[in-house]
Scaffold this motif. Structure first.
Motif, PDB file in Angstrom:
ATOM      1  N   LEU A   1     -15.067   2.971   9.565  1.00  0.00           N
ATOM      2  CA  LEU A   1     -13.699   3.092   9.065  1.00  0.00           C
ATOM      3  C   LEU A   1     -12.835   3.668  10.171  1.00  0.00           C
ATOM      4  O   LEU A   1     -13.157   4.674  10.778  1.00  0.00           O
TER       5      LEU A   1
ATOM      6  N   GLU B   1      -6.280   5.716   9.764  1.00  0.00           N
ATOM      7  CA  GLU B   1      -5.128   5.001   9.217  1.00  0.00           C
ATOM      8  C   GLU B   1      -4.038   4.926  10.277  1.00  0.00           C
ATOM      9  O   GLU B   1      -3.841   5.846  11.058  1.00  0.00           O
TER      10      GLU B   1
ATOM     11  N   ASP C   1     -17.030  -3.433   1.210  1.00  0.00           N
ATOM     12  CA  ASP C   1     -15.885  -2.889   1.936  1.00  0.00           C
ATOM     13  C   ASP C   1     -16.273  -2.725   3.401  1.00  0.00           C
ATOM     14  O   ASP C   1     -17.213  -2.008   3.718  1.00  0.00           O
TER      15      ASP C   1
ATOM     16  N   GLY D   1     -13.970  -1.717   5.763  1.00  0.00           N
ATOM     17  CA  GLY D   1     -12.965  -0.888   6.422  1.00  0.00           C
ATOM     18  C   GLY D   1     -11.675  -1.637   6.666  1.00  0.00           C
ATOM     19  O   GLY D   1     -10.683  -1.391   6.009  1.00  0.00           O
TER      20      GLY D   1
ATOM     21  N   ASN E   1      -8.567  -5.410   1.344  1.00  0.00           N
ATOM     22  CA  ASN E   1      -9.343  -4.237   0.963  1.00  0.00           C
ATOM     23  C   ASN E   1     -10.060  -4.524  -0.340  1.00  0.00           C
ATOM     24  O   ASN E   1      -9.523  -5.238  -1.192  1.00  0.00           O
TER      25      ASN E   1
ATOM     26  N   SER F   1     -15.121   3.635  -6.840  1.00  0.00           N
ATOM     27  CA  SER F   1     -13.983   4.130  -6.056  1.00  0.00           C
ATOM     28  C   SER F   1     -13.040   4.923  -6.944  1.00  0.00           C
ATOM     29  O   SER F   1     -12.803   4.566  -8.094  1.00  0.00           O
TER      30      SER F   1
ATOM     31  N   GLN G   1      -8.978   7.506  -3.481  1.00  0.00           N
ATOM     32  CA  GLN G   1      -9.449   6.681  -2.359  1.00  0.00           C
ATOM     33  C   GLN G   1      -8.592   5.424  -2.223  1.00  0.00           C
ATOM     34  O   GLN G   1      -8.225   5.024  -1.113  1.00  0.00           O
TER      35      GLN G   1
ATOM     36  N   GLU H   1      -5.144   6.479  -0.858  1.00  0.00           N
ATOM     37  CA  GLU H   1      -5.201   6.852   0.562  1.00  0.00           C
ATOM     38  C   GLU H   1      -5.306   5.638   1.474  1.00  0.00           C
ATOM     39  O   GLU H   1      -4.672   5.590   2.516  1.00  0.00           O
ATOM     40  N   ARG H   2      -6.103   4.665   1.092  1.00  0.00           N
ATOM     41  CA  ARG H   2      -6.349   3.520   1.977  1.00  0.00           C
ATOM     42  C   ARG H   2      -5.403   2.360   1.750  1.00  0.00           C
ATOM     43  O   ARG H   2      -5.329   1.465   2.587  1.00  0.00           O
ATOM     44  N   SER H   3      -4.665   2.352   0.633  1.00  0.00           N
ATOM     45  CA  SER H   3      -3.864   1.181   0.320  1.00  0.00           C
ATOM     46  C   SER H   3      -2.365   1.448   0.188  1.00  0.00           C
ATOM     47  O   SER H   3      -1.565   0.606   0.573  1.00  0.00           O
TER      48      SER H   3
END
Length: 142
Positions: free
Chosen positions: A30, A33, A68, A70, A99, A105, A109, A112-114
């Motif tokens: 990963l 960001e 996933d 990353g 993603n 999940s 999470q 934060e990632r999307s």
């Protein structure tokens, strides 16, 4: 050779294990960001757990397998089929997304990632949209 009497459940479980092993071997680490979210449409998928009725109707076999990586994600759909000669086989159909999140999940999470990187540019005057699509009762609001 493949055991012709092997059940679909066994075949799917073997495919899941093989794909998990390949995933662990080749997945990217990963990355951090980016400070700003790039300005393109991204498709993000969250797999929900099977409902009790779905689990019963499918014999407890989960045919959706999220992976996933990353930078991107893949969903593998295992489709049990019977050949003309009546042997059982499972076809694996891959779908690629920006993603992918599994049923374990958390909302944090996913945020934060999307979505997190949409907030700051929005307050600096850029446009931002998040669109949730799914079947009624599938957890979009949650």
């Amino acid at each position: 050779g493949k055991n012709e009497s092997e059940s679909w459940a066994d075949q799917i479980q073997n495919l899941r294990e093989d794909n998990d092993a390949e995933y662990e071997l080749f997945r990217d680490n990963l990355e951090e960001e980016h400070e700003y979210y790039d300005m393109r449409i991204k498709v993000i998928v969250r797999k929900r757990p099977l409902s009790k009725s779905e689990a019963c109707s499918l014999g407890g076999i989960d045919i959706i397998h999220p992976l996933d990586y990353g930078d991107f994600g893949k969903i593998l759909v295992y489709q049990p089929k019977t050949r003309v000669d009546l042997t059982k086989e499972v076809e694996t159909v891959p779908f690629a997304y920006d993603n992918v999140f599994g049923e374990s999940s958390t909302n944090m999470q996913i945020y934060e990632r999307s979505l997190r990187n949409l907030i700051r540019p929005f307050f600096e005057g850029q446009w931002a949209t998040c669109f949730a699509y799914g079947q009624t009762g599938s957890g979009k609001t949650y």
